[in-house]
Design a protein around this motif. Structure first.
Motif, short mmCIF file in Angstrom:
data_model
loop_
_atom_site.label_atom_id
_atom_site.label_comp_id
_atom_site.label_asym_id
_atom_site.label_seq_id
_atom_site.Cartn_x
_atom_site.Cartn_y
_atom_site.Cartn_z
N ALA A 202 -14.62 -5.43 -5.41
CA ALA A 202 -14.21 -4.10 -5.86
C ALA A 202 -13.53 -3.33 -4.74
CB ALA A 202 -15.43 -3.33 -6.38
N VAL A 203 -14.04 -3.47 -3.51
CA VAL A 203 -13.41 -2.83 -2.35
C VAL A 203 -11.98 -3.37 -2.18
CG1 VAL A 203 -13.48 -2.66 0.17
CG2 VAL A 203 -15.57 -2.33 -1.17
N ALA A 204 -11.82 -4.68 -2.35
CA ALA A 204 -10.49 -5.29 -2.22
C ALA A 204 -9.53 -4.76 -3.27
CB ALA A 204 -10.61 -6.81 -2.35
N GLU A 205 -10.00 -4.63 -4.51
CA GLU A 205 -9.12 -4.13 -5.57
C GLU A 205 -8.74 -2.68 -5.31
OE1 GLU A 205 -7.69 -5.82 -7.89
OE2 GLU A 205 -8.76 -7.71 -7.63
N GLN A 206 -9.68 -1.90 -4.79
CA GLN A 206 -9.37 -0.50 -4.49
C GLN A 206 -8.38 -0.38 -3.35
OE1 GLN A 206 -12.86 1.79 -3.37
NE2 GLN A 206 -12.04 3.64 -4.31
N TRP A 207 -8.38 -1.34 -2.44
CA TRP A 207 -7.51 -1.32 -1.27
C TRP A 207 -6.13 -1.89 -1.57
CZ3 TRP A 207 -7.94 -5.25 3.29
CH2 TRP A 207 -7.15 -4.83 4.37
N ARG A 208 -6.09 -3.07 -2.18
CA ARG A 208 -4.83 -3.78 -2.33
C ARG A 208 -4.58 -4.32 -3.73
NH1 ARG A 208 -4.40 -7.37 3.30
NH2 ARG A 208 -3.78 -5.61 4.64
N GLY A 209 -5.38 -3.94 -4.70
CA GLY A 209 -5.26 -4.52 -6.02
C GLY A 209 -5.11 -3.49 -7.13
N HIS A 210 -5.65 -3.83 -8.29
CA HIS A 210 -5.49 -3.00 -9.48
C HIS A 210 -6.36 -1.75 -9.47
CE1 HIS A 210 -2.81 -5.81 -11.28
NE2 HIS A 210 -3.70 -6.75 -11.51
N GLY A 211 -7.18 -1.57 -8.46
CA GLY A 211 -7.98 -0.36 -8.37
C GLY A 211 -7.34 0.76 -7.58
N ARG A 212 -6.14 0.53 -7.07
CA ARG A 212 -5.53 1.55 -6.21
C ARG A 212 -5.16 2.82 -6.94
NH1 ARG A 212 -0.92 -2.09 -3.51
NH2 ARG A 212 -1.00 -2.93 -5.64
N ASP A 213 -4.79 2.74 -8.19
CA ASP A 213 -4.27 3.90 -8.89
C ASP A 213 -5.22 4.45 -9.95
OD1 ASP A 213 -4.02 1.68 -10.50
OD2 ASP A 213 -2.07 2.26 -11.32
N VAL A 214 -6.51 4.07 -9.88
CA VAL A 214 -7.51 4.62 -10.79
C VAL A 214 -8.73 5.05 -9.98
CG1 VAL A 214 -6.78 3.36 -12.84
CG2 VAL A 214 -8.44 2.32 -11.29
N ARG A 215 -9.46 6.01 -10.49
CA ARG A 215 -10.64 6.51 -9.79
C ARG A 215 -11.91 5.76 -10.17
NH1 ARG A 215 -10.48 9.19 -5.44
NH2 ARG A 215 -12.35 10.39 -5.97
N SER A 216 -11.93 5.16 -11.36
CA SER A 216 -13.14 4.48 -11.83
C SER A 216 -12.77 3.12 -12.38
CB SER A 216 -13.83 5.31 -12.92
OG SER A 216 -14.22 6.58 -12.42
N HIS A 217 -13.34 2.08 -11.79
CA HIS A 217 -13.08 0.75 -12.30
C HIS A 217 -14.27 -0.17 -12.01
CE1 HIS A 217 -11.83 -0.02 -8.06
NE2 HIS A 217 -12.24 -1.25 -8.32
N VAL A 218 -14.32 -1.24 -12.75
CA VAL A 218 -15.31 -2.29 -12.55
C VAL A 218 -14.56 -3.58 -12.23
CG1 VAL A 218 -17.09 -3.74 -13.62
CG2 VAL A 218 -17.04 -1.28 -14.07
N THR A 219 -14.94 -4.23 -11.13
CA THR A 219 -14.39 -5.53 -10.80
C THR A 219 -15.43 -6.59 -11.14
OG1 THR A 219 -13.00 -4.64 -9.03
CG2 THR A 219 -13.46 -7.00 -8.96
#
Length: 416
Positions: A202-219
């Motif tokens: 989840a940290v990776a997605e928030q940094w360089r993946g699909h989590g960058r442009d959303v505030r709430s996500h589940v990986t």
């Protein structure tokens, strides 16, 4: 009145302002630092000189040419030294241990991967493999272990804030995390952080993946077993003992029944259906050695309209839609990201999940995406976690001093 602010505290604030700015740009002049931080010229240059001595910053040559010497003192130019030290990110999985050595801006310097065999199912061998993977990656990067500023390790087990697995009822979890943080620190003096592998994904997605442009996500790591990393309002959720995202509750979800992951479900269902064919023609997957059959081959066959593969994928999609629906009910995410090695080939599955999902969620519209970070998603997150630790504690670290420390004597782990 509160305690007065000391000169030392003021200096620490000034140093943090300068270091944070230099860290985020390719190079900067003293004048630009004055404008960015609001500090005086003398303070900026004094702080930069200290950071140079500590090993964080280098001073660049002046751009002034010989014909410009009549124009006064040239501007001093500084740059962050991304090779002042290194960090190591480790994915200590059940079947493989991979490690990445990276510079202080997260650029990969070297990577290694080691298999986990049947003889590796002891805490000593587990520690030996993690250490060996880290050291091989460092060697590939041409870097001394003395230059390591932080190591982060992802494990398939719940991990509390101190890096320990507190749950006592699961021997597998205890084996996956035999207090790796303490043992690596004691062995190498490395600042070692251990975390759940799905949290690091989840940290990776928030940094360089699909989590960058959303505030709430589940990986969702969806390989052999499900595991989830949950980010809510930009913050990773952990729980009191690191249990957020553990999936044992799926044992009680109708239509799911266990935390077995997508890769295992698809592979095992396909094998079972092939056995029921008992030699009769009916699927292109009959040409594949059952022992080598994997989810990627099943997804490819389903995309080519193989009837057995389509049946397997439809069953897995119905199950995964229910899993995602539980996330929607508990965490209300904007996006669910399916990650791990299975992500590269699972689009036929996710297309069916999207069609099915709105039956279970209200309001509808949760996005379900495949991660673009591939099988390295956990090591990417581990590198980010280590970088964040180094940056947070930078004022307590002097890379130049660490490089002068003696090497730890060679150690031969048990069984190596």
């Amino acid at each position: 009145m509160g305690n007065p602010v000391t000169t030392r505290q003021l200096r620490a604030v000034s140093t943090r302002l300068v270091l944070d700015h230099v860290w985020d740009v390719d190079e900067v002049t003293g004048s630009a630092l004055i404008d960015a931080t609001g500090l005086s010229r003398a303070t900026v240059h004094d702080v930069c000189d200290e950071l140079i001595d500590q090993g964080w910053v280098v001073e660049l040559e002046s751009l002034r040419t010989g014909s410009d010497r009549s124009k006064g003192r040239p501007a001093r130019r500084y740059a962050f030294d991304a090779r002042a030290g290194v960090v190591v990110g480790v994915d200590a999985g059940q079947h493989r241990v991979s490690a990445v050595a990276a510079d202080l801006r997260g650029a990969t310097l070297a990577r290694t991967e080691l298999p986990v065999g049947p003889d590796d199912a002891t805490p000593e061998r587990r520690l030996a493999l993690v250490e060996q993977a880290a050291l091989v990656a460092l060697d590939g990067a041409g870097t001394s272990p003395r230059q390591v500023l932080a190591v982060s390790v992802g494990v398939p087990a719940p991990v509390d804030r101190e890096g320990r697995t507190s749950f006592q009822d699961n021997p597998f979890w205890a084996l996956m995390n035999p207090d790796l943080a303490t043992r690596l620190h004691d062995r190498h003096r490395w600042a070692t952080l251990v975390d759940n592998d799905a949290n690091l994904a989840a940290v990776a997605e928030q940094w360089r993946g699909h989590g960058r442009d959303v505030r709430s996500h589940v990986t969702l790591l969806a390989g052999e077993r499900f595991g989830a990393g949950v980010v809510d309002d930009g913050r990773l959720l952990r729980g009191a003992h690191g249990g957020v995202g553990e999936m044992r509750y799926l044992d009680f979800v109708e239509g799911v029944g266990s935390a077995t992951g997508v890769a295992a479900l698809v592979r095992d269902d396909a094998r079972a259906q092939l056995r029921r064919l008992d030699g009769r023609a009916g699927s292109s997957l009959q040409d594949v050695d059952p022992a080598r059959l994997d989810a990627e081959q099943v997804f490819a066959a389903a995309a080519a309209a193989d009837p057995l593969a389509v049946s397997v994928v439809e069953h897995a999609a119905a199950l995964l839609a229910r899993v995602v629906a539980t996330f929607a009910s508990i965490y209300d995410p904007q996006r669910v990201i399916v990650a791990g090695a299975v992500a590269a080939s699972c689009e036929p599955l996710l297309e069916l999940v999207r069609q099915e999902l709105d039956r279970y969620v209200d309001p509808p519209g949760i996005e379900v995406l495949a991660s673009a970070l591939g099988g390295d998603v956990v090591t990417v997150g581990a590198v980010k976690r280590a970088l964040d630790h180094v940056r947070e504690h930078a004022l307590d670290i002097a890379p130049a001093t660490l490089r002068r420390q003696p090497e730890v004597p060679d150690w031969i782990p048990p069984g190596v």
